[in-house]
Design a protein around this motif. Structure first.
Motif, mmCIF file in Angstrom:
data_model
loop_
_atom_site.group_PDB
_atom_site.id
_atom_site.type_symbol
_atom_site.label_atom_id
_atom_site.label_comp_id
_atom_site.label_asym_id
_atom_site.label_seq_id
_atom_site.Cartn_x
_atom_site.Cartn_y
_atom_site.Cartn_z
ATOM 1 N N ALA A 15 -1.835 -7.058 -4.868
ATOM 2 C CA ALA A 15 -0.639 -7.812 -5.247
ATOM 3 C C ALA A 15 -0.490 -9.044 -4.369
ATOM 4 O O ALA A 15 -1.057 -9.127 -3.277
ATOM 5 N N TYR A 22 4.841 -0.239 -6.508
ATOM 6 C CA TYR A 22 5.460 -1.401 -5.862
ATOM 7 C C TYR A 22 4.704 -2.698 -6.148
ATOM 8 O O TYR A 22 5.026 -3.732 -5.570
ATOM 9 N N ALA A 23 3.729 -2.630 -7.051
ATOM 10 C CA ALA A 23 2.844 -3.776 -7.258
ATOM 11 C C ALA A 23 3.318 -4.743 -8.332
ATOM 12 O O ALA A 23 2.785 -5.853 -8.439
ATOM 13 N N LEU A 25 2.122 -11.509 -2.200
ATOM 14 C CA LEU A 25 3.380 -11.437 -1.458
ATOM 15 C C LEU A 25 3.731 -12.824 -0.936
ATOM 16 O O LEU A 25 2.880 -13.502 -0.360
ATOM 17 N N VAL A 72 7.297 -9.813 -4.187
ATOM 18 C CA VAL A 72 6.068 -9.422 -4.871
ATOM 19 C C VAL A 72 5.872 -10.342 -6.072
ATOM 20 O O VAL A 72 6.764 -10.480 -6.913
#
Length: 392
Positions: free
Chosen positions: A312, A361-362, A314, A382
């Motif tokens: 991912a 959480y991606a 950030l 994200v």
């Protein structure tokens, strides 16, 4: 195109150094004359920066940058079975590649772990050029040689035959146009053709690692200085600047391009890295057999159902910079991943990072994600990769 200088050229590229000393490219004296800060990178002395890495980065985004990439490893495969050997040794379907085109691919071990990511150019009906990362070039050469058994093909180490010079940025085509006899307007992305640059024979490829349009020039080590100086002179009025490895890293990070040893390792498969599309289970040769096929089929199934972690993007809400290995956490401190690459983004004006995080959480927009930076939980947004896309 085949460019194979003799042993004298190879010795010059190495700087005549002892086996344990860092190697020097054919452009080493040029870098030092320009005041470059040099660094030991994968056994090579390479320019880290010439001045401000931020200025170099922004020059590539807005104008053009000139890079010495001669530390990369070139390996030539020739013979009737060269394509079939690559189909077996790599994850791609390289025998189907048309002459003059290039493909991004990977070489994996028997467990599906990534040994290196590569670019393969088909330079003739029975000839391919494999370009490996500097740190992995010997491993790739040894592995291709080992997997050669049973194929009517030769594997040749051409690392001393080439200097590799990259011109990257929106002004790259305009800078090269007056120096080459090649038709750059008709040269597609991920294609390469033989020609001349400043009178020197070259393989001219429309490839790069910056997220911008640009070209990579494979020339003889004997011609490297003349080509570098000619491109520098042609680009002076267009704002071309020499660029080091430091800005190359921030450019590729903004473009969401993986770096071996960070996003890619023997502990990850192409599917773990979100690059499963480059694995071709349907191949033209070898009845579809290739090294690592079964573990990669299993990795594809996991990626399609319930992957444990995903890569991912950030973006920091503050100014503190994450580095590789820093934990990605939730608000209560639960570890949900790890940063693989992080740096200040000159284009975005904020720190950015790539990280493998738990799949839950991606998704872009997921809230409550932070990076533990030396005991302080710094909030991060994200986002989808890449962080930057050039306008076409």
């Amino acid at each position: 195109m085949t460019t194979t200088p003799g042993n004298d050229a190879g010795a010059a590229a190495s700087g005549g150094a002892s086996p344990d000393a860092p190697r020097r490219t054919a452009l080493d004296a040029v870098h030092r004359a320009l005041g470059a800060t040099m660094t030991d990178f994968a056994g090579w002395e390479m320019p880290l920066r010439y001045g401000s890495e931020r200025d170099e980065h922004l020059a590539v985004r807005s104008r053009a940058g000139l890079f010495d990439l001669s530390h990369m490893g070139e390996i030539t495969l020739t013979g009737p079975d060269a394509g079939a050997l690559l189909d077996y040794a790599l994850v791609g379907n390289l025998s189907a590649l048309k002459t003059g085109r290039a493909r991004y691919t990977m070489i994996c071990d028997e467990q599906g772990g990534i040994l290196d990511d590569l670019i393969v150019y088909r330079t003739g009906e029975r000839e391919y050029l494999v370009v490996a990362n500097a740190a992995n070039a010997q491993t790739v050469l040894d592995t291709l040689t080992e997997r050669q058994a049973g194929f009517d093909a030769a594997v040749r180490d051409d690392r001393d035959a080439y200097a590799l010079i990259a011109v990257q940025g929106p002004e790259a085509a305009g800078i090269l146009a007056g120096l080459t006899d090649a038709g750059l307007d008709g040269l597609k992305y991920y294609a390469g053709l033989p020609g001349t640059v400043a009178g020197a024979r070259a393989l001219i490829a429309r490839t790069g690692y910056t997220g911008e349009d640009g070209f990579e020039l494979f020339v003889s080590t004997d011609d490297a200085v003349a080509v570098w100086e000619a491109v520098s002179a042609a680009g002076r009025e267009k704002g071309l600047v020499p660029c080091g490895l430091s800005c190359r890293d921030t450019l590729r990070l903004e473009a969401g391009m993986p770096l071996y040893g960070h996003e890619l390792t023997t502990r990850t498969t192409p599917f773990d890295a979100g690059l499963g599309r480059i694995v071709k289970f349907e191949k033209t040769t070898n009845e579809g057999r290739f090294v690592g096929r079964k573990p990669l089929e299993e990795a594809a199934e996991r990626a399609a159902s319930a992957p444990p972690r995903k890569l991912a993007g950030l973006i920091a809400e503050g100014r503190r910079v994450p580095r590789a290995g820093y934990p990605v956490v939730t608000a209560d401190g639960t570890v949900i991943g790890e940063v693989t690459s992080g740096a200040p983004s000159p284009t975005l004006g904020r720190p950015v990072a790539m990280a493998y995080v738990d799949a839950a959480y991606a998704e872009p927009g997921t809230e409550g994600v932070a990076v533990d930076i030396r005991g302080s939980r710094e909030p991060y947004e994200v986002v989808a990769l890449p962080f930057y896309r050039r306008r076409k």
